[in-house]
Write a protein that holds these residues in place. Structure first.
Motif, PDB file in Angstrom:
ATOM      1  N   LEU A 186       0.839  -1.193   0.000  1.00 20.15           N
ATOM      2  CA  LEU A 186       0.000   0.000   0.000  1.00 20.15           C
ATOM      3  C   LEU A 186       0.874   1.244   0.000  1.00 20.15           C
ATOM      4  CD1 LEU A 186      -2.566  -0.998   2.801  1.00 20.15           C
ATOM      5  CD2 LEU A 186      -2.834  -1.282   0.323  1.00 20.15           C
ATOM      6  N   VAL A 187       0.418   2.266  -0.719  1.00 23.51           N
ATOM      7  CA  VAL A 187       1.054   3.575  -0.628  1.00 23.51           C
ATOM      8  C   VAL A 187       0.642   4.189   0.706  1.00 23.51           C
ATOM      9  CG1 VAL A 187       1.111   5.898  -1.619  1.00 23.51           C
ATOM     10  CG2 VAL A 187       1.139   3.895  -3.120  1.00 23.51           C
ATOM     11  N   ALA A 188       1.594   4.801   1.396  1.00 23.25           N
ATOM     12  CA  ALA A 188       1.308   5.384   2.711  1.00 23.25           C
ATOM     13  C   ALA A 188       0.117   6.332   2.619  1.00 23.25           C
ATOM     14  CB  ALA A 188       2.533   6.121   3.232  1.00 23.25           C
ATOM     15  N   PRO A 189      -0.924   6.150   3.464  1.00 22.02           N
ATOM     16  CA  PRO A 189      -2.110   7.009   3.403  1.00 22.02           C
ATOM     17  C   PRO A 189      -1.741   8.480   3.575  1.00 22.02           C
ATOM     18  CG  PRO A 189      -2.498   5.102   4.814  1.00 22.02           C
ATOM     19  CD  PRO A 189      -1.033   5.102   4.490  1.00 22.02           C
ATOM     20  N   GLY A 190      -2.362   9.320   2.762  1.00 26.94           N
ATOM     21  CA  GLY A 190      -2.138  10.754   2.862  1.00 26.94           C
ATOM     22  C   GLY A 190      -0.907  11.251   2.147  1.00 26.94           C
ATOM     23  N   ARG A 191      -0.083  10.352   1.615  1.00 23.19           N
ATOM     24  CA  ARG A 191       1.129  10.761   0.918  1.00 23.19           C
ATOM     25  C   ARG A 191       0.848  10.881  -0.572  1.00 23.19           C
ATOM     26  NH1 ARG A 191       5.998   9.262   3.357  1.00 23.19           N
ATOM     27  NH2 ARG A 191       6.953  10.192   1.509  1.00 23.19           N
ATOM     28  N   THR A 192       1.292  11.959  -1.187  1.00 22.59           N
ATOM     29  CA  THR A 192       1.161  12.134  -2.634  1.00 22.59           C
ATOM     30  C   THR A 192       2.506  12.043  -3.340  1.00 22.59           C
ATOM     31  OG1 THR A 192       1.315  14.546  -2.402  1.00 22.59           O
ATOM     32  CG2 THR A 192      -0.898  13.571  -2.357  1.00 22.59           C
ATOM     33  N   ASP A 193       3.596  12.057  -2.575  1.00 28.08           N
ATOM     34  CA  ASP A 193       4.941  11.914  -3.129  1.00 28.08           C
ATOM     35  C   ASP A 193       5.739  11.000  -2.202  1.00 28.08           C
ATOM     36  OD1 ASP A 193       5.177  14.359  -5.267  1.00 28.08           O
ATOM     37  OD2 ASP A 193       4.039  14.982  -3.496  1.00 28.08           O
ATOM     38  N   GLY A 194       6.556  10.133  -2.797  1.00 28.94           N
ATOM     39  CA  GLY A 194       7.379   9.276  -1.954  1.00 28.94           C
ATOM     40  C   GLY A 194       7.861   8.037  -2.683  1.00 28.94           C
ATOM     41  N   THR A 195       8.362   7.103  -1.892  1.00 28.71           N
ATOM     42  CA  THR A 195       8.888   5.833  -2.420  1.00 28.71           C
ATOM     43  C   THR A 195       8.310   4.684  -1.614  1.00 28.71           C
ATOM     44  OG1 THR A 195      10.976   6.852  -3.103  1.00 28.71           O
ATOM     45  CG2 THR A 195      10.962   4.461  -2.832  1.00 28.71           C
ATOM     46  N   GLN A 196       7.839   3.650  -2.303  1.00 28.09           N
ATOM     47  CA  GLN A 196       7.310   2.457  -1.649  1.00 28.09           C
ATOM     48  C   GLN A 196       8.023   1.235  -2.222  1.00 28.09           C
ATOM     49  OE1 GLN A 196       4.955   2.197   0.870  1.00 28.09           O
ATOM     50  NE2 GLN A 196       5.550   0.038   0.874  1.00 28.09           N
ATOM     51  N   ILE A 197       8.701   0.478  -1.364  1.00 31.56           N
ATOM     52  CA  ILE A 197       9.317  -0.775  -1.798  1.00 31.56           C
ATOM     53  C   ILE A 197       8.208  -1.823  -1.902  1.00 31.56           C
ATOM     54  CG2 ILE A 197      11.028  -2.531  -1.289  1.00 31.56           C
ATOM     55  CD1 ILE A 197      12.186   0.239  -1.893  1.00 31.56           C
ATOM     56  N   LEU A 198       8.105  -2.467  -3.051  1.00 31.66           N
ATOM     57  CA  LEU A 198       7.012  -3.426  -3.256  1.00 31.66           C
ATOM     58  C   LEU A 198       7.265  -4.720  -2.490  1.00 31.66           C
ATOM     59  CD1 LEU A 198       6.658  -1.393  -5.671  1.00 31.66           C
ATOM     60  CD2 LEU A 198       5.667  -3.310  -6.932  1.00 31.66           C
ATOM     61  N   ALA A 199       6.196  -5.286  -1.979  1.00 35.23           N
ATOM     62  CA  ALA A 199       6.286  -6.593  -1.325  1.00 35.23           C
ATOM     63  C   ALA A 199       6.426  -7.664  -2.403  1.00 35.23           C
ATOM     64  CB  ALA A 199       5.030  -6.845  -0.484  1.00 35.23           C
ATOM     65  N   GLY A 200       7.305  -8.617  -2.148  1.00 35.20           N
ATOM     66  CA  GLY A 200       7.539  -9.655  -3.154  1.00 35.20           C
ATOM     67  C   GLY A 200       8.480  -9.159  -4.246  1.00 35.20           C
ATOM     68  N   GLY A 201       8.757 -10.017  -5.196  1.00 35.61           N
ATOM     69  CA  GLY A 201       9.677  -9.674  -6.267  1.00 35.61           C
ATOM     70  C   GLY A 201       8.992  -9.582  -7.612  1.00 35.61           C
ATOM     71  N   PRO A 202       9.664  -8.985  -8.602  1.00 37.62           N
ATOM     72  CA  PRO A 202       9.055  -8.775  -9.917  1.00 37.62           C
ATOM     73  C   PRO A 202       9.137  -9.983 -10.844  1.00 37.62           C
ATOM     74  CG  PRO A 202      11.230  -7.795  -9.871  1.00 37.62           C
ATOM     75  CD  PRO A 202      10.990  -8.345  -8.491  1.00 37.62           C
ATOM     76  N   SER A 203       9.768 -11.064 -10.401  1.00 33.80           N
ATOM     77  CA  SER A 203       9.930 -12.219 -11.285  1.00 33.80           C
ATOM     78  C   SER A 203       8.579 -12.738 -11.762  1.00 33.80           C
ATOM     79  CB  SER A 203      10.675 -13.329 -10.543  1.00 33.80           C
ATOM     80  OG  SER A 203      10.807 -14.481 -11.360  1.00 33.80           O
ATOM     81  N   GLY A 204       8.455 -12.934 -13.077  1.00 28.47           N
ATOM     82  CA  GLY A 204       7.213 -13.438 -13.656  1.00 28.47           C
ATOM     83  C   GLY A 204       6.153 -12.393 -13.849  1.00 28.47           C
ATOM     84  N   SER A 205       6.448 -11.126 -13.522  1.00 28.88           N
ATOM     85  CA  SER A 205       5.453 -10.060 -13.651  1.00 28.88           C
ATOM     86  C   SER A 205       5.713  -9.258 -14.922  1.00 28.88           C
ATOM     87  CB  SER A 205       5.506  -9.123 -12.434  1.00 28.88           C
ATOM     88  OG  SER A 205       5.284  -9.831 -11.240  1.00 28.88           O
ATOM     89  N   ASP A 206       4.633  -8.807 -15.540  1.00 24.78           N
ATOM     90  CA  ASP A 206       4.784  -8.004 -16.750  1.00 24.78           C
ATOM     91  C   ASP A 206       4.484  -6.536 -16.517  1.00 24.78           C
ATOM     92  OD1 ASP A 206       1.772  -7.731 -17.117  1.00 24.78           O
ATOM     93  OD2 ASP A 206       2.027  -9.905 -17.266  1.00 24.78           O
ATOM     94  N   ALA A 207       3.904  -6.200 -15.343  1.00 28.46           N
ATOM     95  CA  ALA A 207       3.569  -4.802 -15.062  1.00 28.46           C
ATOM     96  C   ALA A 207       3.291  -4.633 -13.567  1.00 28.46           C
ATOM     97  CB  ALA A 207       2.366  -4.343 -15.881  1.00 28.46           C
ATOM     98  N   VAL A 208       3.283  -3.375 -13.140  1.00 31.43           N
ATOM     99  CA  VAL A 208       2.852  -3.001 -11.788  1.00 31.43           C
ATOM    100  C   VAL A 208       1.605  -2.138 -11.952  1.00 31.43           C
ATOM    101  CG1 VAL A 208       3.381  -1.634  -9.727  1.00 31.43           C
ATOM    102  CG2 VAL A 208       5.110  -3.151 -10.701  1.00 31.43           C
ATOM    103  N   GLY A 209       0.535  -2.519 -11.297  1.00 32.92           N
ATOM    104  CA  GLY A 209      -0.707  -1.765 -11.377  1.00 32.92           C
ATOM    105  C   GLY A 209      -1.029  -1.065 -10.071  1.00 32.92           C
ATOM    106  N   VAL A 210      -1.842  -0.005 -10.159  1.00 37.96           N
ATOM    107  CA  VAL A 210      -2.272   0.760  -8.986  1.00 37.96           C
ATOM    108  C   VAL A 210      -3.786   0.856  -9.016  1.00 37.96           C
ATOM    109  CG1 VAL A 210      -2.056   2.911  -7.704  1.00 37.96           C
ATOM    110  CG2 VAL A 210      -0.148   2.114  -9.116  1.00 37.96           C
ATOM    111  N   THR A 211      -4.418   0.522  -7.903  1.00 39.65           N
ATOM    112  CA  THR A 211      -5.870   0.663  -7.786  1.00 39.65           C
ATOM    113  C   THR A 211      -6.190   1.467  -6.532  1.00 39.65           C
ATOM    114  OG1 THR A 211      -6.146  -1.383  -6.510  1.00 39.65           O
ATOM    115  CG2 THR A 211      -6.290  -1.561  -8.916  1.00 39.65           C
TER     116      THR A 211
END
Length: 252
Positions: free
Chosen positions: A205-230
């Motif tokens: 999750l992106v930190a609530p209330g933050r509009t700028d920053g950095t979030q390290i994703l949980a898990g790794g990108p292996s086998g993934s074709d994209a990162v989505g945001v909902t």
């Protein structure tokens, strides 16, 4: 006029500002002529000060600014109208109860200062924890950027805002660096997902209330074709509750 013998018993009440204005003025004149009472008043006031400093702590940086910013939002209470309470300051009963009242006043001072000190310490702990987390995110991002196979892919959100996904298959890590994301209601949060063969895997999750920053994703990108945001309810969801508001491809 107060009897001279009674004046000697009012040092504690004077030190705690418990005398009426008239009696305080009379006792002040008495202090100029009685070195013993003046010394006792100084000692009582020094004791009360030591009790306060015994539990005092340095407030965390920025506490004063936060308090000053919050003052306009605090509604002022209406004045209290009550019958004045007259406390007799002379006579045997007052002299008997003076030690109790002095102890109660000092205890109230110590307890009040202690509560503030605890709140200030908790505020400082939260600020320190936030600083440690920010330093950790910066270190993780630096490591990712330095990876030989690091890739940088960008995406934008309809209505404003964008992000860059930094990923390293060798390290098995990815970071979501975002800016100018549209603010959400307190009951909503941006959630990150790895897109893997048409399935969306939760990635944090992106930190609530933050509009700028950095979030390290949980898990790794292996086998993934994209990162989505909902946009999800506060706390996140197991599966997306709506279409992505941003998709960042991981491969060109």
């Amino acid at each position: 006029m107060t009897d001279s013998a009674d004046l000697h018993t009012l040092t504690g009440a004077y030190a705690l500002d418990a005398l009426s204005p008239a009696e305080a003025d009379e006792f002040t004149r008495h202090l100029a002529e009685c070195p013993a009472c003046a010394q006792e008043v100084r000692e009582l006031r020094e004791t009360a000060t030591r009790l306060a400093f015994a539990v005092a702590q340095v407030p965390p940086p920025g506490l004063r600014e936060r308090v000053m910013w919050a003052l306009p939002e605090v509604r002022q209470l209406p004045p209290l109208v009550a019958e004045p309470v007259v406390v007799p300051l002379r006579g045997p009963r007052w002299r008997q109860r003076l030690p109790e009242l002095a102890a109660a006043a000092c205890l109230a001072l110590a307890v009040g200062t202690g509560v503030w000190a605890v709140q200030a310490q908790q505020d400082a702990d939260r600020a320190r924890d936030g600083s440690v987390q920010a330093e950790q995110r910066a270190s993780d991002l630096e490591t990712l950027m330095a990876a030989p196979d690091a890739t940088l892919r960008t995406g934008s959100m309809q209505g404003g805002g964008g992000a860059t996904v930094v990923a390293s298959q060798r390290l098995g890590r990815a970071a979501f660096v975002y800016h100018d994301l549209p603010p959400l209601a307190a009951s909503r949060v941006y959630q990150l997902w790895y897109s893997q063969n048409g399935s969306m895997v939760p990635a944090g999750l992106v930190a609530p209330g933050r509009t700028d920053g950095t979030q390290i994703l949980a898990g790794g990108p292996s086998g993934s074709d994209a990162v989505g945001v909902t946009v999800e309810p506060a706390g996140g969801s197991r599966t997306p509750s709506g279409p992505p508001v941003m998709v960042v491809p991981l491969a060109s």
